[in-house]
Design an enzyme around this catalytic site. Structure first.
Site, PDB file in Angstrom:
ATOM      1  N   LYS A  69       0.864  -1.193   0.000  1.00  0.00           N
ATOM      2  CA  LYS A  69       0.000   0.000   0.000  1.00  0.00           C
ATOM      3  C   LYS A  69       0.887   1.225   0.000  1.00  0.00           C
ATOM      4  O   LYS A  69       1.828   1.311   0.784  1.00  0.00           O
ATOM      5  CB  LYS A  69      -0.851  -0.021   1.287  1.00  0.00           C
ATOM      6  CG  LYS A  69      -1.797   1.153   1.413  1.00  0.00           C
ATOM      7  CD  LYS A  69      -3.168   0.779   0.927  1.00  0.00           C
ATOM      8  CE  LYS A  69      -4.084   1.985   0.749  1.00  0.00           C
ATOM      9  NZ  LYS A  69      -3.862   2.762  -0.481  1.00  0.00           N
ATOM     10  N   LYS A 119       4.927   2.001   8.466  1.00  0.00           N
ATOM     11  CA  LYS A 119       3.731   2.739   8.888  1.00  0.00           C
ATOM     12  C   LYS A 119       2.524   1.791   8.985  1.00  0.00           C
ATOM     13  O   LYS A 119       1.759   1.830   9.946  1.00  0.00           O
ATOM     14  CB  LYS A 119       3.445   3.868   7.893  1.00  0.00           C
ATOM     15  CG  LYS A 119       2.478   4.904   8.410  1.00  0.00           C
ATOM     16  CD  LYS A 119       2.189   5.970   7.355  1.00  0.00           C
ATOM     17  CE  LYS A 119       3.404   6.804   7.038  1.00  0.00           C
ATOM     18  NZ  LYS A 119       3.061   7.944   6.156  1.00  0.00           N
ATOM     19  N   LYS A 145       5.102   2.100  -3.011  1.00  0.00           N
ATOM     20  CA  LYS A 145       5.081   3.508  -3.418  1.00  0.00           C
ATOM     21  C   LYS A 145       5.305   3.584  -4.913  1.00  0.00           C
ATOM     22  O   LYS A 145       5.876   2.668  -5.511  1.00  0.00           O
ATOM     23  CB  LYS A 145       6.191   4.299  -2.714  1.00  0.00           C
ATOM     24  CG  LYS A 145       5.881   5.779  -2.565  1.00  0.00           C
ATOM     25  CD  LYS A 145       4.956   6.040  -1.393  1.00  0.00           C
ATOM     26  CE  LYS A 145       4.586   7.488  -1.251  1.00  0.00           C
ATOM     27  NZ  LYS A 145       3.911   7.749   0.020  1.00  0.00           N
ATOM     28  N   THR A 168      -5.218  12.601   7.801  1.00  0.00           N
ATOM     29  CA  THR A 168      -3.819  12.658   8.256  1.00  0.00           C
ATOM     30  C   THR A 168      -3.714  13.586   9.465  1.00  0.00           C
ATOM     31  O   THR A 168      -3.157  13.221  10.509  1.00  0.00           O
ATOM     32  CB  THR A 168      -2.926  13.149   7.111  1.00  0.00           C
ATOM     33  OG1 THR A 168      -3.071  12.227   6.033  1.00  0.00           O
ATOM     34  CG2 THR A 168      -1.480  13.234   7.521  1.00  0.00           C
ATOM     35  N   ASN A 186      -2.769  20.429   2.506  1.00  0.00           N
ATOM     36  CA  ASN A 186      -3.815  19.578   3.068  1.00  0.00           C
ATOM     37  C   ASN A 186      -3.577  19.316   4.565  1.00  0.00           C
ATOM     38  O   ASN A 186      -4.412  19.652   5.409  1.00  0.00           O
ATOM     39  CB  ASN A 186      -3.853  18.259   2.270  1.00  0.00           C
ATOM     40  CG  ASN A 186      -4.838  17.275   2.855  1.00  0.00           C
ATOM     41  OD1 ASN A 186      -4.678  16.818   3.980  1.00  0.00           O
ATOM     42  ND2 ASN A 186      -5.879  16.951   2.121  1.00  0.00           N
ATOM     43  N   SER A 201      -7.526   5.371   4.377  1.00  0.00           N
ATOM     44  CA  SER A 201      -7.426   4.685   3.072  1.00  0.00           C
ATOM     45  C   SER A 201      -7.797   3.207   3.231  1.00  0.00           C
ATOM     46  O   SER A 201      -8.473   2.625   2.386  1.00  0.00           O
ATOM     47  CB  SER A 201      -6.002   4.767   2.522  1.00  0.00           C
ATOM     48  OG  SER A 201      -5.834   5.935   1.768  1.00  0.00           O
TER      49      SER A 201
HETATM   50  P1  NAD Z   1       0.315  19.689   0.033  1.00  0.00           P
HETATM   51  O1  NAD Z   1       0.972  19.758  -1.294  1.00  0.00           O
HETATM   52  O2  NAD Z   1      -1.165  19.872   0.137  1.00  0.00           O
HETATM   53  O3  NAD Z   1       0.959  20.808   0.996  1.00  0.00           O
HETATM   54  C1  NAD Z   1       2.335  21.026   1.115  1.00  0.00           C
HETATM   55  C2  NAD Z   1       2.562  22.423   1.662  1.00  0.00           C
HETATM   56  O4  NAD Z   1       3.944  22.590   1.913  1.00  0.00           O
HETATM   57  C3  NAD Z   1       2.162  23.547   0.716  1.00  0.00           C
HETATM   58  O5  NAD Z   1       1.502  24.543   1.450  1.00  0.00           O
HETATM   59  C4  NAD Z   1       3.507  24.094   0.228  1.00  0.00           C
HETATM   60  O6  NAD Z   1       3.454  25.470  -0.111  1.00  0.00           O
HETATM   61  C5  NAD Z   1       4.331  23.879   1.460  1.00  0.00           C
HETATM   62  N1  NAD Z   1       5.775  23.936   1.228  1.00  0.00           N
HETATM   63  C6  NAD Z   1       6.495  23.471   0.183  1.00  0.00           C
HETATM   64  N2  NAD Z   1       7.797  23.790   0.367  1.00  0.00           N
HETATM   65  C7  NAD Z   1       7.882  24.431   1.561  1.00  0.00           C
HETATM   66  C8  NAD Z   1       8.943  25.002   2.288  1.00  0.00           C
HETATM   67  N3  NAD Z   1      10.196  24.958   1.837  1.00  0.00           N
HETATM   68  N4  NAD Z   1       8.655  25.593   3.488  1.00  0.00           N
HETATM   69  C9  NAD Z   1       7.389  25.636   3.950  1.00  0.00           C
HETATM   70  N5  NAD Z   1       6.351  25.109   3.282  1.00  0.00           N
HETATM   71  C10 NAD Z   1       6.597  24.536   2.110  1.00  0.00           C
HETATM   72  O7  NAD Z   1       0.776  18.323   0.690  1.00  0.00           O
HETATM   73  P2  NAD Z   1       0.121  17.508   1.891  1.00  0.00           P
HETATM   74  O8  NAD Z   1      -0.786  16.479   1.330  1.00  0.00           O
HETATM   75  O9  NAD Z   1      -0.374  18.449   2.951  1.00  0.00           O
HETATM   76  O10 NAD Z   1       1.417  16.740   2.400  1.00  0.00           O
HETATM   77  C11 NAD Z   1       2.392  17.401   3.216  1.00  0.00           C
HETATM   78  C12 NAD Z   1       3.287  16.367   3.811  1.00  0.00           C
HETATM   79  O11 NAD Z   1       2.495  15.441   4.548  1.00  0.00           O
HETATM   80  C13 NAD Z   1       4.092  15.511   2.811  1.00  0.00           C
HETATM   81  O12 NAD Z   1       5.330  15.164   3.402  1.00  0.00           O
HETATM   82  C14 NAD Z   1       3.245  14.280   2.671  1.00  0.00           C
HETATM   83  O13 NAD Z   1       4.006  13.156   2.250  1.00  0.00           O
HETATM   84  C15 NAD Z   1       2.757  14.132   4.095  1.00  0.00           C
HETATM   85  N6  NAD Z   1       1.571  13.306   4.213  1.00  0.00           N
HETATM   86  C16 NAD Z   1       0.390  13.707   3.680  1.00  0.00           C
HETATM   87  C17 NAD Z   1      -0.700  12.864   3.775  1.00  0.00           C
HETATM   88  C18 NAD Z   1      -2.048  13.284   3.257  1.00  0.00           C
HETATM   89  O14 NAD Z   1      -2.998  12.525   3.477  1.00  0.00           O
HETATM   90  N7  NAD Z   1      -2.192  14.445   2.653  1.00  0.00           N
HETATM   91  C19 NAD Z   1      -0.580  11.619   4.409  1.00  0.00           C
HETATM   92  C20 NAD Z   1       0.640  11.242   4.979  1.00  0.00           C
HETATM   93  C21 NAD Z   1       1.710  12.105   4.852  1.00  0.00           C
END
Ligand code: NAD
Length: 421
Positions: free
Chosen positions: A69, A93, A105, A189, A219, A350
């Site tokens: 997954k 995880k 992945k 998350t 997000n 999920s």
């Molecule tokens: P997203 O793309 O919605 O948001 C990412 C945010 O980070 C954006 O606001 C972007 O502007 C900001 N960003 C990028 N570079 C930056 C920097 N240098 N400094 C500060 N901010 C910066 O992504 P997301 O879905 O919120 O995911 C964010 C993290 O959470 C990732 O590492 C992702 O792998 C992890 N994650 C997300 C989920 C999920 O369900 N969305 C689940 C597990 C892990």
């Protein structure tokens, strides 16, 4: 970071966990390598009639505990090494949360912002055509990741269903609700991290109104801000890729969200309501109780870890703290709630989506929240107890907790002990 592949860096955490458990050498050997990583070159027709190709991968890291997954990332800097590292994290995880999954992945090396919507759809469908024999509801189940979303998952699920000749929603999670997505996936998350902090508040010494700094306002970042603010806490600083804003009196979420919704950076709110502009790199050093990295990997490194003033780091991003920085934070007495636990609410919902698809019966939102809360609290508590019993960091405890489950499953398949004369 020091030399070595990204996967090598991730494996440091496996080695550390292995010191605290008695596991068969076969187990460690198996977990040090991806089971299979397949590479494809996706050829698509661009809107101008030309053809363009993109490198893509799908890694099934380990499937001992169930089908693999993990998300699919669209990013210009994706590599096979990164995909394997992310799949390794997914393996741990899923084991942390006791989900019946292994880790996988995928990625396409592309900047999706440079594609039209029609090109993006062709690329998403090409990905499934290339990997249709690898994925499947009982084999390998993709989901969204960086720069992929529910619309893309919908296209991908549709392509897969066409290839196999029957509706097959359980092949992919994170789909739109209309195509068999689950309620509650959007904020899962952040909600998982929120339940975890609330459950361990006493142990973490968190009382009353807390000051929170959030790195990354996408997000995960936006939802954790909303959940913590509605629980009475104060968001004192927020950043995105263009910089940060802070206000010791607290930032108004409505104002920040309005900026994001209209396509502006959070920095555009500087000056309003006394908000101060801050260099994005300085966010990690803001005075606060909880720092929430929710942007990208390797954001807290050896060069800025010393500046962290928070008492708790809640890792909603994957891999935001390097292993060198981890040591610095530990020495400073800062508790890190590690990614493989703190952000596992996403993969947990999920999993709920996959279960609902297979049942053909869909749960109300209250049931999703309650089931998520129970799992986060159960696994969070078990990991906290391991950390105390073994006197290790919560991260090491999470890896120990997951490794014990992985080892049990791998050993049940037969290890060298079976063959020793
Ligand atoms: P997203 O793309 O919605 O948001 C990412 C945010 O980070 C954006 O606001 C972007 O502007 C900001 N960003 C990028 N570079 C930056 C920097 N240098 N400094 C500060 N901010 C910066 O992504 P997301 O879905 O919120 O995911 C964010 C993290 O959470 C990732 O590492 C992702 O792998 C992890 N994650 C997300 C989920 C999920 O369900 N969305 C689940 C597990 C892990």
């Amino acid at each position: 970071m020091s030399e070595g592949s990204l996967l090598d860096h991730a494996l440091v955490r496996l080695d550390e966990a292995a010191k605290h458990l008695t596991v068969d050498a076969d187990v460690i050997e198996k977990l040090k390598f991806a089971r299979e990583t397949t590479k494809a070159r996706l050829m698509i027709r661009m809107d101008d009639g030309s053809r363009k190709s993109f490198l893509a991968w799908r890694c099934r890291y380990d499937d001992t505990r169930g089908p693999t997954k993990g998300g699919i990332r669209f990013h210009p800097e994706s590599t096979a090494d990164e995909v394997e590292m992310l799949a390794f994290w997914m393996t741990f995880k899923c084991a942390v949360m006791n989900l019946p999954y292994g880790g996988g992945k995928g990625a396409v090396q592309v900047d999706p912002r440079k594609l039209s919507k029609a090109e993006l759809e062709r690329l998403s469908r090409a990905y499934i055509q290339a990997f249709a024999s690898i994925i499947g509801p009982d084999r390998d189940i993709p989901a969204p990741d960086v720069y992929t979303n529910s619309m893309i998952m919908g296209w991908m699920a549709d392509e897969y269903s066409q290839i196999v000749g029957q509706a097959s929603p359980a092949v992919i999670t994170g789909k739109p609700l209309a195509l068999g997505g689950s309620l509650g996936r959007g904020d899962a998350t952040a909600r998982g991290g929120f339940y975890l902090v609330r459950h361990l508040a006493d142990e973490l010494g968190l009382k009353g109104n807390l000051r929170v700094a959030i790195q990354g306002f996408g997000n995960a970042g936006q939802h954790i801000a909303r959940l913590l603010a509605s629980d009475g806490h104060t968001i004192v600083a927020v950043s995105d890729s263009e910089g940060a804003v802070q206000s010791a009196k607290g930032l108004d979420l409505g104002r920040l969200l309005a900026a994001k919704d209209s396509g502006r950076s959070v920095t555009s709110t500087a000056g309003e309501g006394g908000y101060e502009l801050l260099d994005g790199n300085a966010l990690v050093g803001v005075e606060c109780d909880i720092l929430v990295p929710s942007a990208l990997e390797n954001m807290i490194r050896i060069d800025n870890a010393h500046s962290v003033k928070a008492r708790i780091v809640l890792e909603l991003a994957n891999g935001p703290v390097t292993s060198e920085a981890d040591e610095v934070l530990e020495k400073k007495g800062i508790v890190v709630l590690p990614d493989i636990l703190a952000n596992a609410g996403g993969v947990t919902v999920s999993y709920f989506e996959w279960v609902q698809n297979r049942q053909g019966y869909y749960w109300p939102i209250e049931e999703i929240h309650e089931r998520l809360r129970i799992i986060m609290e159960r696994e969070g508590r078990a990991i906290w107890d391991v950390a105390k019993a073994k006197d290790v960091s919560v991260r090491t405890a999470a890896y120990v907790h997951a490794l014990a489950r992985l080892a049990e499953a791998i050993e049940a398949h037969g290890t060298q002990n079976y063959f020793a004369s």
